[in-house]
Design a protein around this motif. Structure first.
Motif, PDB file in Angstrom:
ATOM      1  N   HIS A   1      32.334  31.700  33.297  1.00 52.81           N
ATOM      2  CA  HIS A   1      33.484  31.672  32.391  1.00 52.81           C
ATOM      3  C   HIS A   1      33.454  32.884  31.456  1.00 52.81           C
ATOM      4  N   GLY A   2      32.290  33.177  30.916  1.00 56.92           N
ATOM      5  CA  GLY A   2      32.162  34.357  30.050  1.00 56.92           C
ATOM      6  C   GLY A   2      32.414  35.648  30.813  1.00 56.92           C
ATOM      7  N   ALA A   3      31.919  35.735  32.048  1.00 57.14           N
ATOM      8  CA  ALA A   3      32.140  36.931  32.867  1.00 57.14           C
ATOM      9  C   ALA A   3      33.621  37.094  33.190  1.00 57.14           C
TER      10      ALA A   3
ATOM     11  N   PHE B   1      35.947  40.221  32.221  1.00 57.63           N
ATOM     12  CA  PHE B   1      36.704  40.893  33.281  1.00 57.63           C
ATOM     13  C   PHE B   1      38.167  41.041  32.880  1.00 57.63           C
ATOM     14  N   HIS B   2      38.737  39.987  32.330  1.00 59.57           N
ATOM     15  CA  HIS B   2      40.126  40.055  31.882  1.00 59.57           C
ATOM     16  C   HIS B   2      40.280  41.055  30.742  1.00 59.57           C
ATOM     17  N   GLN B   3      39.312  41.083  29.829  1.00 63.02           N
ATOM     18  CA  GLN B   3      39.423  41.947  28.652  1.00 63.02           C
ATOM     19  C   GLN B   3      39.261  43.419  29.011  1.00 63.02           C
ATOM     20  N   PHE B   4      38.237  43.742  29.816  1.00 62.57           N
ATOM     21  CA  PHE B   4      37.882  45.150  30.014  1.00 62.57           C
ATOM     22  C   PHE B   4      38.344  45.750  31.337  1.00 62.57           C
ATOM     23  N   VAL B   5      38.593  44.937  32.354  1.00 64.94           N
ATOM     24  CA  VAL B   5      39.028  45.483  33.636  1.00 64.94           C
ATOM     25  C   VAL B   5      40.538  45.321  33.800  1.00 64.94           C
ATOM     26  N   LEU B   6      41.024  44.104  33.686  1.00 61.24           N
ATOM     27  CA  LEU B   6      42.458  43.870  33.851  1.00 61.24           C
ATOM     28  C   LEU B   6      43.266  44.282  32.630  1.00 61.24           C
ATOM     29  N   LYS B   7      42.633  44.233  31.468  1.00 60.34           N
ATOM     30  CA  LYS B   7      43.270  44.604  30.193  1.00 60.34           C
ATOM     31  C   LYS B   7      44.611  43.887  30.020  1.00 60.34           C
ATOM     32  N   ASP B   8      44.615  42.574  30.291  1.00 62.61           N
ATOM     33  CA  ASP B   8      45.854  41.806  30.202  1.00 62.61           C
ATOM     34  C   ASP B   8      45.969  41.016  28.898  1.00 62.61           C
TER      35      ASP B   8
END
Length: 82
Positions: free
Chosen positions: A54-56, A60-67
């Protein structure tokens, strides 16, 4: 609950905020105590794996997808006005 059943089944006393809680059960057979111990261990690893995943996913959403999923989870009063 599995921890309580495991410890109480082995005849051990539990404590809650320093208050001793004796076992409400008679001692369980050794195989049953071992089964509760195994279930307790597997559940602990499952919970740690789910929390890590869940943390990963959040990172991932914060730093890769930037959504901006993490920002959308904040209360509305915490978001900067545009």
């Amino acid at each position: 609950m599995l921890g309580y059943l495991w410890r109480w089944g082995a005849g051990q006393t539990m404590s809650f905020f320093g208050l001793p809680i004796p076992s409400p059960f008679a001692r369980f057979p050794a195989e049953t105590v071992a089964w509760f111990h195994t279930l307790h261990d597997w559940n602990a690893w499952l919970i740690m794996g789910l929390a890590t995943g869940h943390g990963a996913a959040a990172l991932f959403h914060q730093f890769v997808l930037k959504d901006k999923v993490l920002g959308r989870m904040l209360p509305q009063c915490s978001l900067p006005r545009q």
